[in-house]
Design a protein around this motif. Structure first.
Motif, PDB file in Angstrom:
ATOM      1  N   ALA A  28      -2.536 -36.679 -13.216  1.00 55.82           N
ATOM      2  CA  ALA A  28      -3.741 -37.352 -12.730  1.00 55.82           C
ATOM      3  C   ALA A  28      -4.128 -36.788 -11.381  1.00 55.82           C
ATOM      4  CB  ALA A  28      -3.481 -38.852 -12.630  1.00 55.82           C
ATOM      5  N   GLN A  31     -10.451 -33.574 -10.424  1.00 53.55           N
ATOM      6  CA  GLN A  31     -10.746 -32.367 -11.163  1.00 53.55           C
ATOM      7  C   GLN A  31     -11.105 -31.220 -10.232  1.00 53.55           C
ATOM      8  OE1 GLN A  31     -10.346 -31.624 -14.223  1.00 53.55           O
ATOM      9  NE2 GLN A  31     -11.243 -29.623 -14.087  1.00 53.55           N
ATOM     10  N   ARG A  97       0.584 -30.113 -19.958  1.00 53.95           N
ATOM     11  CA  ARG A  97       1.164 -30.425 -21.244  1.00 53.95           C
ATOM     12  C   ARG A  97       1.861 -29.227 -21.845  1.00 53.95           C
ATOM     13  NH1 ARG A  97      -0.926 -35.283 -23.878  1.00 53.95           N
ATOM     14  NH2 ARG A  97       0.268 -34.787 -25.710  1.00 53.95           N
ATOM     15  N   SER A 143      -6.496 -26.001 -30.192  1.00 48.39           N
ATOM     16  CA  SER A 143      -5.400 -26.926 -29.917  1.00 48.39           C
ATOM     17  C   SER A 143      -4.105 -26.425 -30.542  1.00 48.39           C
ATOM     18  CB  SER A 143      -5.731 -28.325 -30.428  1.00 48.39           C
ATOM     19  OG  SER A 143      -5.695 -28.357 -31.829  1.00 48.39           O
ATOM     20  N   ARG A 150      -1.892 -30.769 -29.492  1.00 50.16           N
ATOM     21  CA  ARG A 150      -2.437 -30.961 -30.822  1.00 50.16           C
ATOM     22  C   ARG A 150      -3.359 -32.150 -30.922  1.00 50.16           C
ATOM     23  NH1 ARG A 150       0.207 -28.016 -35.633  1.00 50.16           N
ATOM     24  NH2 ARG A 150       0.967 -26.250 -34.481  1.00 50.16           N
ATOM     25  N   GLY A 151      -2.927 -33.284 -30.440  1.00 48.46           N
ATOM     26  CA  GLY A 151      -3.722 -34.487 -30.684  1.00 48.46           C
ATOM     27  C   GLY A 151      -4.402 -35.025 -29.454  1.00 48.46           C
ATOM     28  N   ILE A 152      -4.837 -34.159 -28.595  1.00 46.03           N
ATOM     29  CA  ILE A 152      -5.409 -34.650 -27.342  1.00 46.03           C
ATOM     30  C   ILE A 152      -6.926 -34.495 -27.366  1.00 46.03           C
ATOM     31  CG2 ILE A 152      -3.306 -34.078 -26.134  1.00 46.03           C
ATOM     32  CD1 ILE A 152      -4.672 -31.723 -24.921  1.00 46.03           C
ATOM     33  N   PRO A 153      -7.624 -35.265 -26.603  1.00 46.29           N
ATOM     34  CA  PRO A 153      -9.089 -35.168 -26.601  1.00 46.29           C
ATOM     35  C   PRO A 153      -9.569 -33.840 -26.016  1.00 46.29           C
ATOM     36  CG  PRO A 153      -8.334 -36.708 -24.957  1.00 46.29           C
ATOM     37  CD  PRO A 153      -7.145 -36.360 -25.790  1.00 46.29           C
ATOM     38  N   VAL A 154     -10.827 -33.582 -26.278  1.00 46.97           N
ATOM     39  CA  VAL A 154     -11.365 -32.254 -26.001  1.00 46.97           C
ATOM     40  C   VAL A 154     -11.324 -31.926 -24.528  1.00 46.97           C
ATOM     41  CG1 VAL A 154     -13.333 -30.746 -26.319  1.00 46.97           C
ATOM     42  CG2 VAL A 154     -12.870 -32.540 -27.961  1.00 46.97           C
ATOM     43  N   THR A 155     -11.646 -32.914 -23.709  1.00 53.53           N
ATOM     44  CA  THR A 155     -11.708 -32.633 -22.275  1.00 53.53           C
ATOM     45  C   THR A 155     -10.350 -32.198 -21.748  1.00 53.53           C
ATOM     46  OG1 THR A 155     -11.469 -34.998 -22.000  1.00 53.53           O
ATOM     47  CG2 THR A 155     -13.653 -34.095 -21.732  1.00 53.53           C
ATOM     48  N   ASN A 156      -9.310 -32.949 -22.149  1.00 56.55           N
ATOM     49  CA  ASN A 156      -7.968 -32.565 -21.709  1.00 56.55           C
ATOM     50  C   ASN A 156      -7.581 -31.207 -22.270  1.00 56.55           C
ATOM     51  OD1 ASN A 156      -7.948 -35.018 -20.499  1.00 56.55           O
ATOM     52  ND2 ASN A 156      -6.657 -35.995 -22.030  1.00 56.55           N
ATOM     53  N   LEU A 158      -9.512 -28.696 -22.938  1.00 55.07           N
ATOM     54  CA  LEU A 158     -10.151 -27.616 -22.201  1.00 55.07           C
ATOM     55  C   LEU A 158      -9.465 -27.384 -20.867  1.00 55.07           C
ATOM     56  CD1 LEU A 158     -13.886 -28.341 -22.919  1.00 55.07           C
ATOM     57  CD2 LEU A 158     -12.477 -26.566 -23.892  1.00 55.07           C
ATOM     58  N   GLU A 159      -9.050 -28.471 -20.272  1.00 56.49           N
ATOM     59  CA  GLU A 159      -8.337 -28.330 -19.002  1.00 56.49           C
ATOM     60  C   GLU A 159      -7.028 -27.579 -19.201  1.00 56.49           C
ATOM     61  OE1 GLU A 159      -8.204 -32.118 -17.113  1.00 56.49           O
ATOM     62  OE2 GLU A 159      -6.547 -31.487 -15.838  1.00 56.49           O
ATOM     63  N   ALA A 161      -6.309 -25.619 -21.589  1.00 51.00           N
ATOM     64  CA  ALA A 161      -6.572 -24.236 -21.979  1.00 51.00           C
ATOM     65  C   ALA A 161      -6.839 -23.378 -20.759  1.00 51.00           C
ATOM     66  CB  ALA A 161      -7.757 -24.187 -22.937  1.00 51.00           C
ATOM     67  N   GLY A 162      -7.581 -23.924 -19.806  1.00 50.45           N
ATOM     68  CA  GLY A 162      -7.857 -23.167 -18.596  1.00 50.45           C
ATOM     69  C   GLY A 162      -6.591 -22.812 -17.854  1.00 50.45           C
TER      70      GLY A 162
END
Lengths: 192, 397
Positions: A28, A31, A97, A143, A150-156, A158-159, A161-162
């Protein structure tokens, strides 16, 4: 009495949340600082240097710990890759993650894979009810590429992935330099 | 029975326990905040941030009080930008919260109010304009649009409640604050299932690790729908687009493509190519791994430093950034002049070209390649072990 009751209610809610939240508390962060920090963290030379050193140490240790099948001292390619990924995950300090997933997967690797294979067979036999849109399909693919996402929302996602991309870039840079040095020194010795 | 007397003692016991627990938690939370980079680690420009570090070694309570005092003095002068400032506002809550348990609840909000009241109007507007980046804080979401006064109150509550999720000691404060605003509290709690249901729309079965408490405090802009769902949607979309922008900077070649699908394609390709590069490099490293022990002195002396600073050869190319292109240029750039290593490098190079065409043909092709190129016994063995590992890696994937 009212305060006591409401205290208890909120206690149960928040205790659950804290128990879950503690795990995510480390992630947390605001951003703005997160993205900037990502860049700084993985692009800095000091990080790369630290990573290279740790990698070298780990590789040396890997060569000695497992009795190599080839007695000449060669470490297998996959071993090297696993070691490199693990050292990279350690460099991330467990805030993301994917790094946690890499470190955790080492412990329960074979079991997970077996379970996953069984589950995959079951899941693919059932058709999805509505056809997934192109974007959603790609999100799914992404993902799968990023470990532990695998099961996380898109915003997380993308983070993650960056951060993962930046980390991978650093890893490639460091390993490139390392192989260059090692092969370069080999050339020097042969040439002289 | 025993119900009459223990009520009082239970309360006292709880309060005592809370006090101890809260001290621990506060200290732990404080340390966690400092260590966990809750405030900007690298760029701790705010004065409020730097003071946190100084207070690190102190006793939890007193240190926090000092911090809160210092933050109070700095806050009115500093400008609000982003959430770092918001963080400064929160600290006073934490500092005062410690004392609140033994007193009535009206004390902390009243104490916080004069400090942050003047500041709160600005953040509520800044929230709208600045891109929303609220993952760091778990905030309560406004169910409907309210007047500014209500927003202020909510923000105050939110500021106080922000730590309730992280710090159990705030519970009493929260509960006591909720006495005054019970309706709001219940509404905010009711917002939880809605928010989670929305966030669950994309989730798979495992939800427990997802941030259910990802509340966001927003206000609808003029001329836009005030529905709570659309608000949440807009916030979510903004977040996603913001992160896509960040990824666009990170991934080369994304500037030409617009739209989520195209960019996602590029991102996926890039991640895959990076992973393949890592595999290739690890294989290459494996072939020279016996040198690790021998060359460690050379490593530190001269060659490491220029090699480190020599960037990223693959990144420099701007022409077609297909995944095959990544590999074709990269190993050639690195080909060692010696004949020994050429063998090692050529094989992976051609095998990489095969990778892109199809996975099923790899195994047979590589076996073909093993035989003609093997000259010395050692080399053939080395290549074979390297390549079989390569194939086994690919088969797994």
């Amino acid at each position: 009495m009212d305060s006591l009751v409401s205290y208890r209610e909120s206690d149960s809610d928040t205790s659950l949340q804290t128990s879950r939240g503690k795990r995510r508390k480390i992630d947390a962060e605001p951003q703005s600082s997160e993205t900037a920090k990502t860049e700084v963290k993985w692009r800095s030379e000091s990080a790369q240097r630290a990573y290279s050193l740790k990698l070298v140490e780990a590789l040396r240790g890997a060569g000695q710990n497992d009795p190599p099948p080839v007695p000449s001292g060669y470490i297998g390619g996959r071993v090297v890759r696993d070691v490199a990924d693990r050292v990279l995950a350690m460099a991330a300090k467990g805030r993301t993650r994917w790094s946690c997933a890499i470190l955790a997967s080492r412990l329960r690797r074979s079991r997970l894979r077996r379970h996953r294979k069984v589950k995959k067979q079951n899941g693919s036999s059932i058709r999805p009810r509505k056809p997934l849109r192109a974007v959603e399909r790609k999100v799914k693919v992404l993902s799968r590429l990023v470990p532990g996402c695998r099961g996380i929302p898109v915003t997380n996602l993308l983070e993650e992935a960056g951060d993962y991309i930046a980390a991978l870039e650093m890893q490639v840079r460091a390993m490139t330099a390392l192989t260059e040095i090692l092969s370069g020194s080999l050339n020097v010795r042969l040439g002289s | 029975m025993n119900m009459g007397l223990p009520e009082m003692t239970a309360l006292e016991r709880q309060r005592a326990k809370l006090l101890e627990w809260q001290e621990e938690k506060v200290a732990a939370l404080f340390q966690l905040q400092v260590h966990g980079g809750f405030y900007n680690e690298g760029g701790g420009e705010d004065n409020g941030v730097s003071t946190l570090y100084f207070c690190h070694g102190d006793d939890g309570f007193m240190g926090l009080r000092e911090v809160s005092n210092q933050c109070n003095t700095i806050d009115p002068n500093a400008r609000i930008e982003g959430w770092g400032q918001f963080g400064n506002i929160e600290v006073p809550c934490l500092g005062f919260g410690g004392e609140s348990i033994s007193r009535t609840a009206s004390c902390p909000p009243a104490a916080v109010e004069p400090v942050s009241c003047g500041m709160l109007t600005e953040p509520s507007e800044k929230i709208l304009q600045a891109p929303v980046r609220k993952d760091g804080f778990r905030k309560r979401k406004a169910e409907r649009m309210k007047s500014t006064k209500d927003c202020k109150e909510e923000e105050r509550e939110k500021n106080i409640k922000m730590y309730s999720n992280e710090n159990d000691s705030k519970l009493s404060e929260q509960s006591n604050c909720n006495n005054g605003g019970d309706k709001k509290g219940s509404k905010n709690r009711n917002s939880t299932p809605k928010k989670t249901s929305e966030s669950n729309s994309k989730d798979k079965s495992i939800v427990s690790d997802v941030q259910k408490t990802d509340y966001i405090h927003v206000r609808a802009r003029r001329g836009q729908a005030t529905d709570s769902h659309s608000l949440a949607e807009r916030v979510r979309r903004e977040k996603i687009s913001e992160r896509m922008k960040f990824l666009q900077d990170l991934v080369p070649g994304c500037n030409k493509v617009t739209g989520k699908a195209g960019m996602l394609d590029e991102i996926i390709n890039y991640v895959r190519s990076l992973q393949r590069q890592v595999e290739f490099l690890s294989m290459k490293l494996a072939t020279v791994s016996p040198r690790l022990d021998l060359n460690i002195d050379d490593l530190f002396s001269k060659e490491m430093i220029p090699a480190w600073s020599g960037g990223f050869p693959v990144m420099d190319m701007s022409a077609e950034l297909t995944s095959t292109a990544y590999f074709q240029l990269h190993p050639m750039h690195q080909a060692a002049p010696s004949s020994d290593l050429e063998m090692d490098i050529v094989n992976p190079n051609t095998s990489m070209e095969r990778w892109s065409s199809g996975f099923q043909s790899i195994y047979s092709l590589e076996l073909e390649q093993c035989n003609p190129t093997a000259s010395a016994a050692n080399q053939s063995l080395q290549q074979y072990t390297g390549l079989t590992e390569l194939t086994s890696m690919k088969m797994e994937i």
